[in-house]
Enzyme design. Structure first.
Site, PDB file in Angstrom:
ATOM      1  N   ILE A  70      22.755  68.325  41.775  1.00 31.46           N
ATOM      2  CA  ILE A  70      24.127  68.835  41.896  1.00 31.46           C
ATOM      3  C   ILE A  70      24.444  69.487  40.553  1.00 31.46           C
ATOM      4  CG2 ILE A  70      24.961  66.461  41.563  1.00 31.46           C
ATOM      5  CD1 ILE A  70      27.513  67.348  43.024  1.00 31.46           C
ATOM      6  N   GLU A 104      18.675  59.599  41.614  1.00 26.40           N
ATOM      7  CA  GLU A 104      18.214  59.171  40.289  1.00 26.40           C
ATOM      8  C   GLU A 104      18.902  60.035  39.261  1.00 26.40           C
ATOM      9  OE1 GLU A 104      14.514  60.050  41.562  1.00 26.40           O
ATOM     10  OE2 GLU A 104      14.121  58.022  42.287  1.00 26.40           O
ATOM     11  N   ASN A 109      22.861  60.814  30.955  1.00 25.32           N
ATOM     12  CA  ASN A 109      23.749  61.801  31.582  1.00 25.32           C
ATOM     13  C   ASN A 109      25.064  61.126  32.004  1.00 25.32           C
ATOM     14  OD1 ASN A 109      24.860  63.963  32.908  1.00 25.32           O
ATOM     15  ND2 ASN A 109      23.059  64.414  34.141  1.00 25.32           N
ATOM     16  N   TYR A 116      29.434  60.258  39.784  1.00 23.01           N
ATOM     17  CA  TYR A 116      28.944  59.466  40.917  1.00 23.01           C
ATOM     18  C   TYR A 116      29.761  58.168  41.087  1.00 23.01           C
ATOM     19  CZ  TYR A 116      24.867  62.572  40.828  1.00 23.01           C
ATOM     20  OH  TYR A 116      24.047  63.673  40.865  1.00 23.01           O
TER      21      TYR A 116
END
Ligand SMILES: CC(C)(COP(=O)(O)OP(=O)(O)OC[C@H]1O[C@@H](n2cnc3c(N)ncnc32)[C@H](O)[C@@H]1OP(=O)(O)O)[C@@H](O)C(=O)NCCC(=O)NCCS
Length: 144
Positions: A70, A104, A109, A116
């Site tokens: 994404i 994953e 990050n 998420y």
């Protein structure tokens, strides 16, 4: 206004030249192209007028749906496009009727992890030195 649509090869042709510079260096164009052509994959794009400002994709496995990537165009980040893409990915995935959607992510990050988590993904595992033999990956999952 941003519109989310299915991604096709024509969209890919428009972004392939500057994929790594404008979006992310995670994938070479050839990998994105083969992902797009895979029968188990579904990709979407975010368009601002006709300009592609983001994309995301999933792959459907027997027991699970996995988010493959994404990405928001670098100059368009922090404007809500990532949230629009993830929302649509979840909507599409829910209809496929698997129990989970997972992914994953590099443990460094923190931006993506925060995105998420906002959508209810939980950290369920860990892969040591998964990225370039250096960085660890976190496995995240959301139950439908
Ligand atoms: C992760 C990514 C897709 C987010 O895209 P975006 O369009 O900037 O995201 P949004 O503007 O919708 O922001 C979504 C959430 O991400 C987090 N976020 C975004 N930018 C952030 C920043 N600079 N610092 C901290 N958190 C940030 C926040 O939780 C934000 O929610 P909020 O706006 O309610 O605070 C984008 O940073 C990107 O393309 N990164 C490179 C590719 C990548 O790492 N993808 C994930 C692979 S697993």
């Amino acid at each position: 206004m941003i519109k989310i649509k299915k991604m096709n090869l024509e969209d890919f042709e428009k972004i392939k030249e500057n994929l790594q510079k404008d979006f992310d260096d995670f994938w070479k164009p050839s990998i994105l192209k083969s992902e797009l052509e895979s029968k188990d994959s579904i990709y979407i794009v975010a368009k601002k007028d006709e300009e592609i400002v983001g994309f995301a994709g999933i792959k459907v496995f027997p027991d699970d749906i996995e988010i493959m990537n994404i990405v928001t165009k670098k100059i368009e980040r922090k404007k809500g496009i990532g949230k629009l893409l993830l929302d649509k990915i979840i909507e599409i995935s829910r209809k496929i009727e698997k129990e989970y959607i997972s992914l994953e992510v590099n443990e460094k990050n923190i931006i993506a992890i925060s995105l998420y988590e906002k959508f209810g993904f939980e950290k369920i595992g860990f892969r040591k030195k998964y990225y370039n033999g250096i960085d660890n990956a976190i496995i995240m999952r959301k139950k439908f």
